[in-house]
Design a protein around this motif. Structure first.
Motif, PDB file in Angstrom:
ATOM      1  N   VAL A 268      95.536  76.821  74.938  1.00  0.00           N
ATOM      2  CA  VAL A 268      96.743  77.632  74.766  1.00  0.00           C
ATOM      3  C   VAL A 268      96.944  78.435  76.048  1.00  0.00           C
ATOM      4  O   VAL A 268      96.211  79.386  76.323  1.00  0.00           O
ATOM      5  N   LEU A 269      97.929  78.033  76.846  1.00  0.00           N
ATOM      6  CA  LEU A 269      98.205  78.710  78.107  1.00  0.00           C
ATOM      7  C   LEU A 269      99.161  79.884  77.927  1.00  0.00           C
ATOM      8  O   LEU A 269      99.174  80.806  78.744  1.00  0.00           O
ATOM      9  N   ARG A 270      99.958  79.854  76.866  1.00  0.00           N
ATOM     10  CA  ARG A 270     100.911  80.942  76.593  1.00  0.00           C
ATOM     11  C   ARG A 270     100.776  81.366  75.129  1.00  0.00           C
ATOM     12  O   ARG A 270     101.525  80.900  74.268  1.00  0.00           O
ATOM     13  N   PRO A 271      99.835  82.258  74.814  1.00  0.00           N
ATOM     14  CA  PRO A 271      99.631  82.690  73.425  1.00  0.00           C
ATOM     15  C   PRO A 271     100.875  83.314  72.803  1.00  0.00           C
ATOM     16  O   PRO A 271     101.078  83.206  71.589  1.00  0.00           O
ATOM     17  N   SER A 272     101.711  83.950  73.608  1.00  0.00           N
ATOM     18  CA  SER A 272     102.917  84.587  73.067  1.00  0.00           C
ATOM     19  C   SER A 272     103.959  83.567  72.639  1.00  0.00           C
ATOM     20  O   SER A 272     104.935  83.920  71.961  1.00  0.00           O
ATOM     21  N   ALA A 273     103.774  82.301  73.018  1.00  0.00           N
ATOM     22  CA  ALA A 273     104.703  81.243  72.617  1.00  0.00           C
ATOM     23  C   ALA A 273     104.255  80.554  71.338  1.00  0.00           C
ATOM     24  O   ALA A 273     104.775  79.494  70.980  1.00  0.00           O
ATOM     25  N   LEU A 274     103.283  81.162  70.635  1.00  0.00           N
ATOM     26  CA  LEU A 274     102.850  80.701  69.327  1.00  0.00           C
ATOM     27  C   LEU A 274     103.096  81.788  68.293  1.00  0.00           C
ATOM     28  O   LEU A 274     103.067  82.986  68.612  1.00  0.00           O
ATOM     29  N   ALA A 275     103.305  81.392  67.049  1.00  0.00           N
ATOM     30  CA  ALA A 275     103.396  82.316  65.927  1.00  0.00           C
ATOM     31  C   ALA A 275     102.730  81.654  64.727  1.00  0.00           C
ATOM     32  O   ALA A 275     102.836  80.436  64.551  1.00  0.00           O
ATOM     33  N   VAL A 276     102.020  82.449  63.926  1.00  0.00           N
ATOM     34  CA  VAL A 276     101.249  81.892  62.809  1.00  0.00           C
ATOM     35  C   VAL A 276     101.525  82.672  61.541  1.00  0.00           C
ATOM     36  O   VAL A 276     101.498  83.920  61.530  1.00  0.00           O
ATOM     37  N   LEU A 277     101.780  81.940  60.471  1.00  0.00           N
ATOM     38  CA  LEU A 277     101.975  82.500  59.142  1.00  0.00           C
ATOM     39  C   LEU A 277     100.821  82.052  58.249  1.00  0.00           C
ATOM     40  O   LEU A 277     100.569  80.862  58.109  1.00  0.00           O
TER      41      LEU A 277
END
Length: 282
Positions: A268-277
């Motif tokens: 994961v190079l851009r953690p802010s480009a992920l979202a988790v529910l």
């Protein structure tokens, strides 16, 4: 038990189709840095440039000295190695009027891809804390009345993190698709494809997969909680290589065999480009 135990008087020209999972996690990553990897342990080095300062221009003082750009480097390590190795006895191949070797290769390909899909799904742990809804200990108990809304909220998380609108995705488990299929906001324009794509919500392409991560939030052995991942293709980088594939004749049997080695890695190079529910099946 070998294939020989199943030899009937007449072989069918058709093989029984397997009940297979939709494999989608491998399609929502990017391969921008795949490079020329060959072996387990290889590393892809990824550079990232920092922000450029924007200042007020004054013609009397000019622009001043140029700033030096900051850069950071991340390593995408090729640390996964998976193999297959199977054989087909000559007597089995002679009595079959369908290609057992070809069928075996198809099974090997699916198996490798399935393991790879599960590996990528596990990167939900690298998400920024601000981009999460619910938790392992307190998952959201979704219903048909609010399942759609929570996916909208995931999209909002991405927008607040300045993630581009295009190429967004979301992978949900099958039970979750069942819930949103009962919501007219989702079903008014049904669009389901064979690769698990099930439509769009809040700009995110919705996919379903049985490889969506299941968790036990209460410490029991009942896997009734799931991780719903959303993000952008830029979030996870993946690199893969079929390192070797070889057909050969085993020394101690009359058979044809084939073995292969696949190496890969992801980060994961851009953690802010992920979202988790985090959700509960209820």
């Amino acid at each position: 038990m070998t294939v020989q135990n199943f030899i009937p008087a007449i072989w069918s020209a058709r093989l029984l189709d397997k009940l297979r999972k939709n494999l989608v996690f491998g399609t929502i990553v990017n391969t921008d840095y795949e490079g020329e990897i060959r072996n387990q342990g290889d590393t892809v080095k990824v550079n990232q440039i920092g922000s450029v300062t924007i200042g007020d221009y004054d013609k009397s003082t000019g622009t001043g000295d140029p700033e030096e750009l900051d850069s950071t480097q991340q390593n995408l390590v090729i640390d996964q190695a998976k193999y297959f190795n199977f054989k087909v006895e000559d007597v089995d191949a002679a009595q079959a009027n369908t290609s057992l070797m070809e069928a075996g290769m198809e099974e090997a390909n699916y198996g490798l891809t399935d393991v790879m899909d599960q590996f990528i799904a596990g990167f939900y742990t690298d998400v920024d804390a601000d981009n999460t809804i619910g938790s392992d200990a307190s998952p959201i108990s979704v219903t048909k009345d609010d399942a759609y809304d929570y996916l909208v909220d995931l999209g909002v998380k991405l927008s607040e993190a300045n993630v581009p609108k295009g190429q967004r995705w979301c992978v949900i488990p099958e039970f979750y698709l069942g819930l949103i299929n009962k919501d007219p906001r989702f079903t008014k324009e049904p669009d389901t494809l064979a690769n698990g794509y099930s439509g769009t919500i809040n700009g995110m392409r919705i996919y379903t997969s049985n490889n969506a991560i299941q968790i036990t939030g209460d410490g029991s052995t009942t896997f009734d909680n799931y991780k719903v991942m959303a993000g952008h293709r830029m979030a996870i980088s993946f690199a893969m290589q079929i390192s070797s594939i070889e057909a050969y004749r085993p020394e101690k049997s009359f058979s044809d065999a084939v073995k292969g080695l696949q190496v890969y890695g992801a980060k994961v190079l851009r953690p802010s480009a992920l979202a988790v529910l985090s959700v509960s099946k209820g």
